[in-house]
Design an enzyme around this catalytic site. Structure first.
Site, PDB file in Angstrom:
ATOM      1  N   SER A 102       0.578  -1.155  -0.003  1.00 44.64           N
ATOM      2  CA  SER A 102       0.117  -0.122  -0.358  1.00 44.64           C
ATOM      3  C   SER A 102       0.561   0.933   0.183  1.00 44.64           C
ATOM      4  CB  SER A 102      -0.592   0.326   1.275  1.00 44.64           C
ATOM      5  OG  SER A 102      -1.757   0.938   0.847  1.00 44.64           O
ATOM      6  N   ASP A 203      -9.764  -5.397  -3.585  1.00 41.08           N
ATOM      7  CA  ASP A 203      -8.850  -4.229  -2.344  1.00 41.08           C
ATOM      8  C   ASP A 203     -10.279  -3.212  -2.121  1.00 41.08           C
ATOM      9  OD1 ASP A 203      -7.642  -2.785  -0.908  1.00 41.08           O
ATOM     10  OD2 ASP A 203      -5.785  -2.705  -2.712  1.00 41.08           O
ATOM     11  N   HIS A 233      -7.178  -6.382   0.315  1.00 38.79           N
ATOM     12  CA  HIS A 233      -5.826  -5.549   0.489  1.00 38.79           C
ATOM     13  C   HIS A 233      -4.934  -5.854   0.966  1.00 38.79           C
ATOM     14  CE1 HIS A 233      -3.940  -1.907   0.256  1.00 38.79           C
ATOM     15  NE2 HIS A 233      -3.582  -1.513   1.640  1.00 38.79           N
TER      16      HIS A 233
END
Length: 257
Positions: A102, A203, A233
């Protein structure tokens, strides 16, 4: 191998074992995501450490404490931490591969753009450099009125997993991150190292806008996209984690060989 025990949010530090990697000292630097912690990197890092790689997964400033503390920290401080750890590893290892989840993915792309071929390879999992959310346009005002939003963390399909992140999203800190995205996007052509891009089919945190930007702008001629069909995610703790571990191990061996 040195112990990796300690709290879930503690930094991960394991020394290289060159006898397992062709008498070369190879390091992997892993960066956790926004509001997360090294807990999301720990199984990945420990898998690579078992293969003989030196692993560092630092705790970024403002993380592992409280979301209020994170609101007092900025993208520049997180970037500085990643750069500092990278320089330490570069000084003591023959090659360094970087990876991140991320925001951590964005951080290692930032590093790769800054240091060029000093990075042997880049591994990103659901990286974020953009968003389709319209409410982010209000962040310059909202961050002074509302200190936080509900959490964006722990988006994991596999039951019983926890990335040890915050229960709130601090708005000043998230605005600092998003303000850094345009410059990072502009500098993506400076990323020339081999890249492996892991992407979850579902996600609920990072939308689909980042992938075409990243893959369309990096200059690397060695790019592999790996789909993660059974993960959300935080894929490093999810059902497809074994795929990430195996494919990243292959990648590290190849780009440092």
């Amino acid at each position: 191998m040195p112990s990796t025990t300690g709290s879930a949010t503690a930094p991960l530090r394991v020394d290289a074992r060159p006898e397992l990697t062709g008498d070369r000292r190879i390091a992997v630097l892993l960066s956790h995501g926004f509001t997360g912690s090294p807990a999301s990197m720990r199984p990945w890092g420990e898998h690579l450490a078992e293969l003989g790689y030196g692993v560092r997964a630092p705790l970024l400033p403002g993380h592992g404490t409280t979301w209020q503390d994170l609101n007092r920290h900025t993208w520049a401080q997180w970037t500085a931490t990643i750069r500092e750890v990278f320089e330490e590893l570069s000084a003591t290892h023959d090659a360094v591969v970087v990876g991140g989840l991320s925001m951590g993915g964005a951080q290692v792309l930032r590093l790769a753009a800054d240091v060029g071929d000093r990075v042997a390879g880049v591994m990103v999992v659901n990286p974020a450099v953009s968003t389709l959310r319209r409410d982010v346009r209000l962040l310059p005002v909202l961050k002074h009125v509302v200190p936080s939003f509900p959490a964006i963390g722990n988006d994991i399909k596999k039951a019983g997993m926890d990335e040890s992140g915050y229960q709130r999203t601090p708005l000043k800190a998230v605005h600092s991150m998003m303000r850094a995205w345009p410059q990072l996007i502009a500098d993506l052509p400076q990323v020339t190292a081999p890249l492996v891009y892991f992407r979850s089919a579902t996600d609920n945190v990072v939308d689909d806008s980042s992938e075409p930007i990243i893959l369309g702008r990096v200059s690397s001629t060695d790019v592999t996209r790996v789909p993660l069909p059974e993960s959300y995610h935080v894929a490093t703790l999810d059902n497809d984690a074994p795929t990430i571990f195996a494919r990243s191990a292959e990648f590290v061996a190849r780009v440092t060989g």
